[in-house]
Design an enzyme around this catalytic site. Sequence first.
Site, PDB file in Angstrom:
ATOM      1  N   LYS A  65       1.062  76.953  32.321  1.00  0.00           N
ATOM      2  CA  LYS A  65       0.018  76.835  30.976  1.00  0.00           C
ATOM      3  C   LYS A  65      -1.080  78.110  31.386  1.00  0.00           C
ATOM      4  CE  LYS A  65      -1.048  72.780  31.615  1.00  0.00           C
ATOM      5  NZ  LYS A  65      -0.417  72.381  33.252  1.00  0.00           N
ATOM      6  N   HIS A 194      -5.540  65.130  38.748  1.00  0.00           N
ATOM      7  CA  HIS A 194      -6.119  66.467  38.256  1.00  0.00           C
ATOM      8  C   HIS A 194      -7.715  66.268  38.210  1.00  0.00           C
ATOM      9  CE1 HIS A 194      -7.276  70.280  36.826  1.00  0.00           C
ATOM     10  NE2 HIS A 194      -6.165  70.659  36.947  1.00  0.00           N
ATOM     11  N   GLU A 268      -1.043  71.877  41.798  1.00  0.00           N
ATOM     12  CA  GLU A 268      -0.625  72.467  40.764  1.00  0.00           C
ATOM     13  C   GLU A 268      -1.626  73.445  40.362  1.00  0.00           C
ATOM     14  OE1 GLU A 268      -0.807  69.335  37.591  1.00  0.00           O
ATOM     15  OE2 GLU A 268       0.928  68.263  38.598  1.00  0.00           O
ATOM     16  N   ARG A 271      -5.675  78.600  37.723  1.00  0.00           N
ATOM     17  CA  ARG A 271      -6.378  79.735  37.864  1.00  0.00           C
ATOM     18  C   ARG A 271      -6.343  80.405  39.139  1.00  0.00           C
ATOM     19  NH1 ARG A 271     -10.782  79.007  34.877  1.00  0.00           N
ATOM     20  NH2 ARG A 271     -10.376  76.963  34.275  1.00  0.00           N
ATOM     21  N   ASP A 321     -12.235  77.633  27.654  1.00  0.00           N
ATOM     22  CA  ASP A 321     -12.186  77.554  29.020  1.00  0.00           C
ATOM     23  C   ASP A 321     -13.614  77.878  29.619  1.00  0.00           C
ATOM     24  OD1 ASP A 321     -10.785  76.993  31.632  1.00  0.00           O
ATOM     25  OD2 ASP A 321     -10.740  79.148  32.130  1.00  0.00           O
ATOM     26  N   ASP A 348     -15.450  87.431  11.757  1.00  0.00           N
ATOM     27  CA  ASP A 348     -16.024  86.101  12.102  1.00  0.00           C
ATOM     28  C   ASP A 348     -17.388  86.310  12.898  1.00  0.00           C
ATOM     29  OD1 ASP A 348     -16.806  83.587  12.543  1.00  0.00           O
ATOM     30  OD2 ASP A 348     -14.799  83.076  13.336  1.00  0.00           O
ATOM     31  N   TYR A 376      -6.078  81.306  31.452  1.00  0.00           N
ATOM     32  CA  TYR A 376      -6.352  80.811  30.295  1.00  0.00           C
ATOM     33  C   TYR A 376      -6.936  81.754  29.236  1.00  0.00           C
ATOM     34  CZ  TYR A 376      -5.711  76.709  33.298  1.00  0.00           C
ATOM     35  OH  TYR A 376      -5.110  75.905  34.089  1.00  0.00           O
TER      36      TYR A 376
HETATM   37  C1  LIG Z   1      -1.569  68.822  34.585  1.00  0.00           C
HETATM   38  C2  LIG Z   1      -2.159  69.965  34.974  1.00  0.00           C
HETATM   39  N1  LIG Z   1      -1.958  70.772  36.185  1.00  0.00           N
HETATM   40  C3  LIG Z   1      -2.570  71.851  36.472  1.00  0.00           C
HETATM   41  C4  LIG Z   1      -3.531  72.625  35.769  1.00  0.00           C
HETATM   42  C5  LIG Z   1      -4.160  73.868  36.410  1.00  0.00           C
HETATM   43  O1  LIG Z   1      -5.408  73.710  36.799  1.00  0.00           O
HETATM   44  P1  LIG Z   1      -6.249  75.052  37.184  1.00  0.00           P
HETATM   45  O2  LIG Z   1      -5.935  76.117  36.536  1.00  0.00           O
HETATM   46  O3  LIG Z   1      -7.346  74.262  37.424  1.00  0.00           O
HETATM   47  O4  LIG Z   1      -5.717  75.011  38.719  1.00  0.00           O
HETATM   48  C6  LIG Z   1      -3.904  72.122  34.448  1.00  0.00           C
HETATM   49  C7  LIG Z   1      -4.755  73.027  33.684  1.00  0.00           C
HETATM   50  O5  LIG Z   1      -5.124  72.466  32.508  1.00  0.00           O
HETATM   51  C8  LIG Z   1      -3.333  70.808  34.173  1.00  0.00           C
HETATM   52  O6  LIG Z   1      -3.427  70.368  32.924  1.00  0.00           O
END
Ligand SMILES: Cc1ncc(COP(=O)(O)O)c(C=O)c1O
Length: 470
Positions: A65, A194, A268, A271, A321, A348, A376
């Site tokens: 994501k 998390h 996980e 960033r 973010d 805008d 993000y």
């Molecule tokens: C379930 C989950 N895992 C991992 C991440 C990644 O987090 P980060 O970018 O802070 O490492 C997110 C970010 O929203 C998340 O929702």
Amino acid sequence: MKVTNLDERIHVLDSASNVMTVIKDIALSGLQEEAFYVLDIGDIVCKHQIWKEKMPRVSPYYAVKCNDNLIVIEVLAALGIGFDCASKSEINKVLSVGVDSSRIIFANPAKPASHIRHAAAVGVDAMTADNESELHKIKKLHPSAKVVIRIRCDAEVAQCQLGMKFGCDPIYEAPNLLRLARVLGLNVIGISFHVGSGCRDPPVFYRAIRESKILFDLATDLGFKPYLLDIGGGYPGDKGTSIDKIANVINEALDEFFNTDAVHIIAEPGRFYVASAFTLATSIHSKRSVRGDENSPNSVTHNMYYINDGVYGSFNCLLYDHQHVTPIPLKKGCGKIYPSSIWGPTCDGLDQVVENIMLHDMELGDWIIFENMGAYTLPVASPFNGFPVPKVHIVADENIWHLLKDALPLTEDHFVIGNTPANLRLGLGISGTDTNAWRNSNIELTSSEILADVTNPPTAYIYDYLEVDL
Ligand SMILES: Cc1ncc(COP(=O)(O)O)c(C=O)c1O
């Protein structure tokens, strides 16, 4: 996979080039008007090297994501990393590059039914849950899933808190979920959390790992055989930041609570891997000089610059973010500095990138650079008002090319070598290339031709724009 679109390939830089010279070449080519990114693959490889050094026990599962650029996914796949997917389409994207479904965790605790069915169909078994209804859904749609119970443990300070939405209470809710999972006959394989994205409270990892251990013990008492601890995301990734403190806390907590090889530790990170790899170049297309006050009606008191990317594009990260961005003029300024503001291109009034900053006078067509724009930004950007989302020019130096060119899913076809009509600085002198510079035994590639031995760990991934003279 055959790569056909030139824009999506990795341009191999000669030894005289770097991200900054590429930006300069494109920006000053006279052909480029739109904002664009330069993605430095070496920066991602460097981050992976840091991760492996600092947290050797923790296997990273990149949070797609954060930035779902296909080359980013392919490079991370080539480095042997796993993936955290939030949806069916993220799962498909990762599978499409040839990653095995066992290297994916479906880490969204609230999943649409069709996405769970899809996960079951394609063999993505590991998935998180933090409530009873989700457990019932999983029981119905993917009964052989490997369930990971996500608990809540919030950092006291974080860029984006997540605990208000996800994670069950480890004391009052998680034990009941474990019991329900047992009654349903589900296979609970572990615990996840998390602490919040952009965590600025390293000790929170200790608290979360300690809570996880208590639940591991309870799960074992209930008859499960838990073997997975997922310590989530939250690690900083901007240039100049460090994961040292967080890594120390994590390593110590793992030694204290999970001092066994029987438990597989994953994380996980989002960033951390991509923030600093993406640099955004924007240009000024309009300018308004606000003049005078009552005493000096003709003198400029404030410059308003309108650039070709804004909060509906890449700078959505300011809103969603909670990021702060630093504008760096490409051209060295001189003379007087003025109170200034920078605005996005839409109609805008909310579309403001920088509210108040002292800058040298700039003109239409001048370029402003923003570093650390990889996290993000692009996946959320929209072409609102008809302004396109910036394209990404991907670069790597010769050593990275040598390291990755045969590391599946990457192939020679992913790289552009030699002079091309593209407005990038190219032209590769292969003779005399030091291919040892990126040899690192800590990095496991998916190809069999893995380079070995650490000789010179990379150091130069911080760019100083102020040195560039135009
Ligand atoms: C379930 C989950 N895992 C991992 C991440 C990644 O987090 P980060 O970018 O802070 O490492 C997110 C970010 O929203 C998340 O929702």
